[in-house]
Structure formats: C-alpha cells, structure tokens
Design a protein around this motif. Structure first.
Motif, PDB file in Angstrom:
ATOM      1  N   SER A  23       0.826  -1.217   0.000  1.00 52.95           N
ATOM      2  CA  SER A  23       0.000   0.000   0.000  1.00 52.95           C
ATOM      3  C   SER A  23       0.858   1.264   0.000  1.00 52.95           C
ATOM      4  O   SER A  23       0.358   2.352   0.304  1.00 52.95           O
ATOM      5  CB  SER A  23      -0.924  -0.004   1.218  1.00 52.95           C
ATOM      6  OG  SER A  23      -0.186  -0.129   2.413  1.00 52.95           O
ATOM      7  N   LEU A  24       2.149   1.116  -0.345  1.00 50.92           N
ATOM      8  CA  LEU A  24       3.058   2.257  -0.304  1.00 50.92           C
ATOM      9  C   LEU A  24       3.473   2.671  -1.706  1.00 50.92           C
ATOM     10  O   LEU A  24       3.485   1.858  -2.633  1.00 50.92           O
ATOM     11  CB  LEU A  24       4.310   1.902   0.510  1.00 50.92           C
ATOM     12  CG  LEU A  24       4.082   1.370   1.933  1.00 50.92           C
ATOM     13  CD1 LEU A  24       5.430   1.039   2.560  1.00 50.92           C
ATOM     14  CD2 LEU A  24       3.328   2.380   2.781  1.00 50.92           C
ATOM     15  N   ASP A  25       3.851   3.952  -1.865  1.00 52.43           N
ATOM     16  CA  ASP A  25       4.408   4.392  -3.142  1.00 52.43           C
ATOM     17  C   ASP A  25       5.812   3.807  -3.297  1.00 52.43           C
ATOM     18  O   ASP A  25       6.412   3.318  -2.334  1.00 52.43           O
ATOM     19  CB  ASP A  25       4.445   5.921  -3.214  1.00 52.43           C
ATOM     20  CG  ASP A  25       5.315   6.535  -2.128  1.00 52.43           C
ATOM     21  OD1 ASP A  25       6.551   6.517  -2.275  1.00 52.43           O
ATOM     22  OD2 ASP A  25       4.772   7.002  -1.117  1.00 52.43           O
ATOM     23  N   SER A  26       6.331   3.865  -4.503  1.00 51.89           N
ATOM     24  CA  SER A  26       7.583   3.162  -4.815  1.00 51.89           C
ATOM     25  C   SER A  26       8.761   3.685  -3.993  1.00 51.89           C
ATOM     26  O   SER A  26       9.604   2.908  -3.538  1.00 51.89           O
ATOM     27  CB  SER A  26       7.900   3.270  -6.309  1.00 51.89           C
ATOM     28  OG  SER A  26       8.019   4.625  -6.705  1.00 51.89           O
ATOM     29  N   LYS A  27       8.828   5.001  -3.771  1.00 56.89           N
ATOM     30  CA  LYS A  27       9.940   5.562  -3.012  1.00 56.89           C
ATOM     31  C   LYS A  27       9.904   5.085  -1.563  1.00 56.89           C
ATOM     32  O   LYS A  27      10.926   4.683  -0.994  1.00 56.89           O
ATOM     33  CB  LYS A  27       9.902   7.088  -3.066  1.00 56.89           C
ATOM     34  CG  LYS A  27      11.076   7.753  -2.362  1.00 56.89           C
ATOM     35  CD  LYS A  27      11.018   9.266  -2.502  1.00 56.89           C
ATOM     36  CE  LYS A  27      12.201   9.937  -1.793  1.00 56.89           C
ATOM     37  NZ  LYS A  27      12.154  11.414  -1.927  1.00 56.89           N
ATOM     38  N   THR A  28       8.709   5.111  -0.961  1.00 60.70           N
ATOM     39  CA  THR A  28       8.578   4.655   0.424  1.00 60.70           C
ATOM     40  C   THR A  28       8.826   3.161   0.522  1.00 60.70           C
ATOM     41  O   THR A  28       9.449   2.681   1.483  1.00 60.70           O
ATOM     42  CB  THR A  28       7.178   4.996   0.967  1.00 60.70           C
ATOM     43  OG1 THR A  28       6.916   6.384   0.773  1.00 60.70           O
ATOM     44  CG2 THR A  28       7.063   4.674   2.442  1.00 60.70           C
TER      45      THR A  28
END
Length: 361
Positions: free
Chosen positions: A173-178
């Motif tokens: 559920s996280l964006d790619s950077k996170t």
C-alpha cells in the motif's frame, strides 16, 4: 533460528466442501536469510506465512521454528512464544488508533513482560529513531502518513528483539519511493543477523533478496526451476511448473544421445551430468559438466534438429522434463528468457564446434 516445514497441508471446510490451500509444503529457511514469498492472489502464500508464525495450524504436517514444534504448542503458550520470537508486520500496519506511536511500539514489551518498565520507554524511543520516526513519537497513527505508519509497524515488530521478522505485503500500500526505503530497512535487519521472511507481489523486490520462494496453487515451485529461468515472474513460473514431469535417472545412464531426434529438454534438480561429443572409433569425450539449476537439451528443440551432443548421468539424478510445447509457451511468455536462452544456445554451439575441431585434429 531456522524454520522447517515438512509435508504441510492446510485445508478449510465450508458448506461447499473441503478446500485445500497448501499441498505438501516442504521448506527450510536458515538463520539470517532474507526470503521473499511470491505468488498470485489465492496461491496460498499468506496461509504459508500463517503456518510459520503459528497464527494458523496445519491440517497435517509439521512446523518447527528453532527448537519449537508450533503444530503441537498449546494455544495458551503460542501467543507469548510468538511475541518473543517473531515480529509480524502487516500490510495495513494494524497500529492501535487510540495509542500514540510510542505506545504502539511499547505494547509488545508490555504484553510479553520484556524489559523493565523504565527500560521500555527508552527502548521504544531508540527503535523509533532507527526508523526515523522519533520526532513523531507522541502523535497518533492517524496524524502520520501510510509510509510513516509502516515504519512504526517495523519498530513495533522489533520491540522484543525477535530473531525472525515476518512481513505480509509490507510495501503493498506504499508508493515506490517509500517501499524502497522500507525494503532498505529490511536489508539492514538482515545485516544485523535477523531472518526476514516477506510475502510480496512485487517481482522487482523479490529479485533483490537472497532467495525467492514461489507458491503456485498451494505448492512451492522447485528452486532450481527459478535458478534456470530467473527472468520468469510468478505467473510464468507457475505455468511452467504445472507442466514439468519429474524424471529419475540412475548413475551412468545416457539421458540424451548425440544424433537422436529431440523430444524433451531437462532441468537438473539433483546430481551432476557430463556432456560428451563423439570422437570416432566408438569413443566419447567429456567436454562439460552440468549441475543442479542448469538446463540442457533445449538446442535441438529450438532448432528442430537432432541432438548436438550426448549427456550422461555421473550419479543418480533427479530431473524436470519439458517438451517442445512447454518450451514454446515459455519463450512466448518472457522476452528476457528468449534472449537469455538464445545467448546460451549460441555459446554452447560455439563451444561444441571448438571442441569438435579439436577432436578432429
């Protein structure tokens, strides 16, 4: 701390009947490994994780974590054992909304009676510092982002200093950077000696760990299939896995013969084999040796020609065989595998040509 599953089956009953989810899982994870478990939705990967953590029990088979047999541990002892031995990280964080981030990290220590009460606050703050969340310690979970909540969930999983960290879709559920930053945290944990077991749907992340376990329809795809074809994703591996035929060959047997028509190619699971070319006068010369994780016999299948060399078992061997139809399906599903296999074919043909020229001299 090692994790050993032997012949684990798990079925669930409903009004429509019995539904098998895991079908004879054999899996060993060594201390300090970073392992990814991948597979399509419904493949059984989360159920497999539940076996390892003791959240669920196998229908049959055994689950052993270090010296503890989870399948026979009484329920009253299971939760305290898990709290000390395994840190669990969920996809949607599962932080208690009425507690501050600091209190969420302290909770496992309170539950298991770990550390003196005055040490718990200091330890929790130290863990929040490790995940770069100390400045938010007194905020409620709703006051920080999803990526920040996941960092706190990792700190909470480390609260009792467990040797094993288990994460179920921790970056889903996280964006790619996170997601990349969370993955980096896991790598640092492994460097510190922790065992990290991560269920993920992200093939890119899965290829960055030490070892990948692919689950297809409740079964584990043989690791040597993945080693032979590293560019296949979970779905492609599952398609191939379901069509492979297990073959056992005794030591000294000829598996393929130079000049014969090709019907199958093989992946080596166990044992070694010699590649031979004919020298004339009834003699064969060994020109190469094949080991587990390598494949052979594909050249003639690809070109529709006869065998360019012979292969003989040096010892008792286990092979996985696939035919022309399976090979065509494999190549149609993965451009990277086509390029890799064509390169392998070119190198093998060049090597054989060189060897044959040397023999003629």
């Amino acid at each position: 701390m090692s994790v050993i599953l032997k012949n684990v089956h798990k079925s669930y009953e409903s009004e429509s009947g019995v539904h098998p989810v895991l079908k004879g899982i054999d899996l060993t994870i060594q201390p300090g490994e970073f392992v990814a478990i991948i597979g399509k939705s419904g493949s059984g990967k989360s159920t497999l994780l539940n076996m390892i953590t003791g959240i669920d029990r196998p229908t049959t088979g055994s689950v052993r974590v270090n010296d503890t047999d989870l399948h026979s541990l009484p329920p009253r002892k299971l939760a305290p054992w898990r709290g000390r031995q395994i840190g669990v990280i969920f996809q949607f964080f599962q932080l208690l909304p009425t507690l501050s981030l600091l209190e969420n990290v302290m909770l496992p220590m309170d539950f298991c009676g770990m550390y003196a009460p005055r040490e718990r606050l200091q330890r929790a703050m130290g863990l929040l510092e490790q995940v770069q969340m100390a400045e938010h310690a007194h905020k409620m979970p709703s006051a920080v982002s999803g990526g920040q909540q996941q960092r706190v969930a990792i700190a909470r999983a480390l609260a009792n200093d467990p040797p094993i960290i288990v994460a179920d879709e921790p970056t889903g559920s996280l964006d790619s950077k996170t997601a990349d930053s969370v993955f980096t945290l896991f790598r640092h944990l492994v460097e510190r000696g922790k065992t990290v077991i991560m269920v993920t749907h992200d093939n890119d992340l899965a290829h960055q760990v030490q070892r990948t376990v692919v689950v297809v329809d409740g079964e584990i795809v043989n690791e040597y299939v993945m080693q032979a074809f590293p560019h296949l994703d979970a779905e492609q591996l599952g398609h191939l896995h379901s069509r492979l035929e297990r073959v056992f060959v005794p030591a000294g047997s000829m598996i393929i013969q130079e000049g014969d028509e090709a019907d199958r190619a093989y992946i080596i699971v166990s044992g070694e084999a010699d590649v031979l070319i004919h020298q004339g006068f009834g003699e064969d010369r060994v020109v190469n040796r094949l080991e587990p994780g390598q494949y052979f016999g594909e050249i003639a299948l690809i070109h529709g020609s006869r065998r360019t060399a012979s292969v003989r078992a040096r010892e008792d061997m286990e092979l996985l065989a696939f035919g022309k139809e399976e090979l065509s399906g494999l190549l149609n599903r993965s451009t990277m595998t086509v390029e890799e296999m064509n390169q392998e074919v070119r190198e093998r043909l060049a090597q054989l040509a060189t060897m044959k020229q040397a023999v003629m001299k």
